[in-house]
Design an enzyme around this catalytic site. Structure first.
Site, short mmCIF file in Angstrom:
data_model
loop_
_atom_site.label_atom_id
_atom_site.label_comp_id
_atom_site.label_asym_id
_atom_site.label_seq_id
_atom_site.Cartn_x
_atom_site.Cartn_y
_atom_site.Cartn_z
CD GLU A 182 -2.97 -1.23 2.23
OE1 GLU A 182 -2.72 -0.72 3.33
OE2 GLU A 182 -4.05 -1.77 1.96
CG ASP A 208 -7.45 -5.21 5.06
OD1 ASP A 208 -6.90 -5.50 6.13
OD2 ASP A 208 -7.64 -4.04 4.68
CD GLU A 239 -9.74 -1.15 8.10
OE1 GLU A 239 -8.84 -1.76 8.72
OE2 GLU A 239 -9.58 -0.70 6.95
C1 GCU Z 1 -5.98 -2.06 5.85
C2 GCU Z 1 -6.33 -0.75 6.48
C3 GCU Z 1 -5.18 0.20 6.45
C4 GCU Z 1 -3.93 -0.47 7.03
C5 GCU Z 1 -3.67 -1.78 6.32
C6 GCU Z 1 -2.53 -2.57 6.93
O1 GCU Z 1 -5.82 -1.90 4.48
O2 GCU Z 1 -7.43 -0.18 5.83
O3 GCU Z 1 -5.52 1.35 7.17
O4 GCU Z 1 -2.82 0.35 6.92
O5 GCU Z 1 -4.81 -2.59 6.39
O6 GCU Z 1 -2.82 -3.54 7.62
O7 GCU Z 1 -1.38 -2.27 6.71
#
Ligand code: GCU
Length: 704
Positions: A295, A369, A397
């Site tokens: 990400e 996730d 979440e």
């Molecule tokens: C999810 C979450 C993010 C977080 C990511 C992670 O995508 O929405 O906010 O950073 O998990 O576990 O790294």
């Protein structure tokens, strides 16, 4: 190792009501509470303070004694706290070898001619855990004179991951700002830090990662190391070590280097010096947690190096200090057209055996996730030469933030009990992570924390149960979600059997309700963009394909679901052959995971005899009606719960009911727009048209 866990059934609870009265626990209305005390509400005023004798002079033993004086009631015998190496215990021939470095033994024995409640362990921390276990046992109805507890944790690192940012915000946090006031640290140590450490120690949590996995390089600056050191000092006597999430490119941002290439000697030297600097301030610093090449985070892949190269470089920096590295396997790339659910396995499986001894690979429970339900991650059991940590989310979440009641005990035990078949039947995820399957010495489990500065820590009373359940399972992954729920309910609301039964029944159906109204039958990732709160199954315009809900459900006029069999992405092949075979056939796939693995026609015949479409609708309806039942149950104990907690929970249940209906209606409106099918008779039409649901927007939702 022999392990005796004290348990109590419902019927026994009734029998105990009399003795509870005698020891002063009120079976009537739980006393007024704003939730700050968590499951640790002190004994009521006027209760006799027990005679506690401490043999030894450590701060930890003193803390244990204070806990007992504050919390044990009606102890008719003296309580003796001492480490097991005390020669006075030798003649008792206690099975102390079983206790390891953190286990405890609590038993009534004769000491100096007096019958005494002995609380012992091989270390001070073991004794502290024993003290908390004795308190827990008593609060849940046990007779102190008959206590006989022997327990040692099955997992070494029992970790809370804080996704806390240095500016005080918390990513995916729904319980207020971060507990850490970085601005006033290290000078001011908020007493709340101690209360937090104590709550964690009461459950055996022994590791806290202070900052977000999306880490700022600043947390490694000299100023912030001093701040971290101050927190470490507060946590130390409670048996808790601190860890930091690190940004892989910190040598560039903080060190002024031109690269963060893990094979570059200057980069290696930078990390080594940084580790040395941290350990000078915090000699028992735990180590690093790393989110790399995920990400948008930097990582070794930026330099064509592997995750093992990156992890091992950091591992070498902390190894001389006995530190460890927790390297996350939560990776997927926009450049990779492969099914997102397959990417972590593809990237990490070939690296099995290539990680340094002090590295753990941290794997989320499922391959996407933290959805309300996911099949277990195929990496469990697939890397026999690598210690694997399980990462669970305690913060909700995708399960309704703080407001929806969703007890996650069943979600956690579902993955822990999942059978990977890696070494035949019974190769459960629990055995992978507790090291018993492959004999790994380094073992760990992490939960993404759900605490913040809200007075009740977790945003609601019932959210506290998720913190509690995570920690209890981290200690012993074989515990049952129901038993843990019951244990928590008794300590939180008192021992009135009707209250306990009602609360536990609400808890035990709550997670499935969320699955039902958000994504039944294996559907997942259907939420709206960014905040992840409400429904958005129609979303299909985001930059990366795998960010769009339409990528996950693949609904069209002909059917719904993601084909992960050989005719599709073949993700099933990442599981052991026995598991893969079962999942390759929709007839043998558990219906709860059906659409995760299969794309099926809307008129597919379900085990109920109904069509897939009718069954799907029935799940949505059931989700909403379960929440209505939870509301009724909660109403039925109104006069037995203090007004403050009752009212807040009742209001939250009303929100949940309204939003369960919203999820159901929005989802059904969308599915009907795709399949053109009518709702089955008796199922109410959505309250609004699809355009209305699509128009909802929540720019100020918390946790982003
Ligand atoms: C999810 C979450 C993010 C977080 C990511 C992670 O995508 O929405 O906010 O950073 O998990 O576990 O790294």
């Amino acid at each position: 190792m022999e392990r005796r866990t004290w348990r109590i059934g419902t019927s026994m609870a009734c029998l105990l009501a009399g003795s509870l009265l005698a020891i002063g626990t009120m079976p009537g209305k739980a006393s007024a509470s704003d939730g700050y005390d968590l499951w640790l509400a002190p004994a009521h005023e006027g209760a006799a303070v027990p005679d506690v004798q401490v043999i030894g002079d450590s701060q930890t033993l003193q803390l244990a004694a204070t806990e007992l004086r504050r919390n044990l009631t009606g102890a008719k015998l003296p309580v003796v706290l001492t480490k097991a190496l005390n020669p006075a215990l030798a003649r008792l021939r206690l099975p102390t070898a079983e206790l390891g470095t953190e286990g405890y033994l609590v038993r009534t024995v004769m000491i100096a001619g007096r019958s005494s409640l002995l609380i012992t362990g091989n270390t001070d921390t073991g004794v502290l855990y024993g003290a908390f276990a004795a308190i827990r046992a008593q609060k849940t109805g046990a007779d102190l004179t008959k206590l006989d507890l022997i327990s040692a944790p099955r997992i070494k690192l029992r970790v809370l991951n804080h996704w806390d940012n240095l500016d005080g915000s918390v990513e995916r946090g729904y319980a207020g700002q971060s507990l850490w006031d970085w601005w006033t640290l290290p000078d001011f140590k908020d007493p709340r830090y101690t209360d937090y450490a104590r709550a964690n120690a009461s459950l055996g949590i022994n590791a806290i990662v202070l900052n977000n996995v999306n880490a700022s390089p600043l947390s490694l600056s000299a100023d912030y190391i001093a701040k971290t050191g101050a927190l470490a000092e507060v946590f130390r006597p409670w048996g808790i070590k601190v860890y930091l999430s690190v940004r892989f490119s910190a040598p560039i941002e903080l060190g002024g280097l031109k690269t963060a290439d893990p094979l570059d000697p200057e980069v290696q030297a930078w990390w080594k010096a940084k580790a040395d600097e941290i350990y000078r301030t915090i000699p028992d610093f735990g180590g690093f947690l790393v989110k790399a090449n995920s990400e948008g985070q930097p990582g070794p892949r930026d330099y064509q190096r592997s995750h093992a190269d990156g992890a091992n470089m950091l591992a070498a920096a902390v190894a001389p200090h006995n530190g460890i590295v927790m390297w996350r396997a939560f990776v997927y790339a926009e450049t990779d057209p492969e099914d997102r659910a397959k990417q972590a396995w593809s990237e990490f499986k070939p690296l099995d055996g290539k990680f340094a001894d002090n590295v753990l690979v941290q794997v989320k429970n499922g391959a996407i996730d933290f959805q309300p339900r996911e099949p277990f991650h195929p990496l469990f059991g697939a890397m026999p030469k690598t210690p694997m940590m399980l990462e669970l989310q305690i913060t909700k979440e995708y399960l309704g933030f703080s407001t929806h009641l969703a007890y996650l005990g069943p979600l956690y035990t579902e993955v822990l009990e999942a059978d990977t078949r890696a070494k035949g039947r019974g190769s459960t995820v629990a055995k992978v992570i507790d090291g018993s399957l492959e004999g790994s010495a380094l073992t760990g489990i992490a939960g993404v924390a759900n605490v913040g500065r809200d007075r009740d820590w977790s945003g609601s009373t019932f959210n506290q149960a998720n913190w509690y359940a995570f920690a209890r399972l981290a200690w012993d992954p074989s515990l049952s979600a129901t038993d843990i729920g019951r244990e928590w309910a008794r300590q939180t609301f008192g021992n009135d059997p009707h209250v306990v039964d009602t609360v536990v029944s609400m808890m035990m159906e709550s997670r499935e309700a969320v699955v039902d109204y958000t994504g039944p039958l294996g559907l997942a990732h259907l939420m709206a963009t960014g905040h992840h709160y409400g429904p958005g199954p129609w979303v299909n315009d985001l930059a990366r394909p795998e960010w769009n809900p339409t990528y996950y459900h693949k609904a069209d006029r002909g059917g719904i679901g993601f084909d992960r069999t050989r005719t599709g992405s073949n993700a099933v092949a990442q599981y052991a052959p026995q598991v893969a075979r079962k999942l390759a056939d929709p007839h043998t796939t558990p219906e709860s995971e059906l659409l995760w693995f299969h794309h099926l026609p809307w008129d597919w015949k379900m085990k109920s005899g109904q069509t897939l479409w009718h069954d799907l609708v029935a799940h949505y309806d059931r989700g909403v009606s379960t929440v209505a039942r939870m509301q009724q149950n909660w109403d039925s104990i109104k006069d037995k719960v203090d007004a403050e907690r009752w009212t807040k929970t009742a209001s939250y249940l009303a929100i949940q009911h309204r939003e369960a209906r919203w999820w159901r209606d929005a989802s059904l409106a969308y599915w009907m727009s795709v399949n053109g099918l009518p709702l089955p008779a008796g199922s109410p039409a959505p309250q609004h048209d699809l355009a209305w649901y699509k128009a909802q927007s929540f720019p100020l939702a918390p946790g982003q």
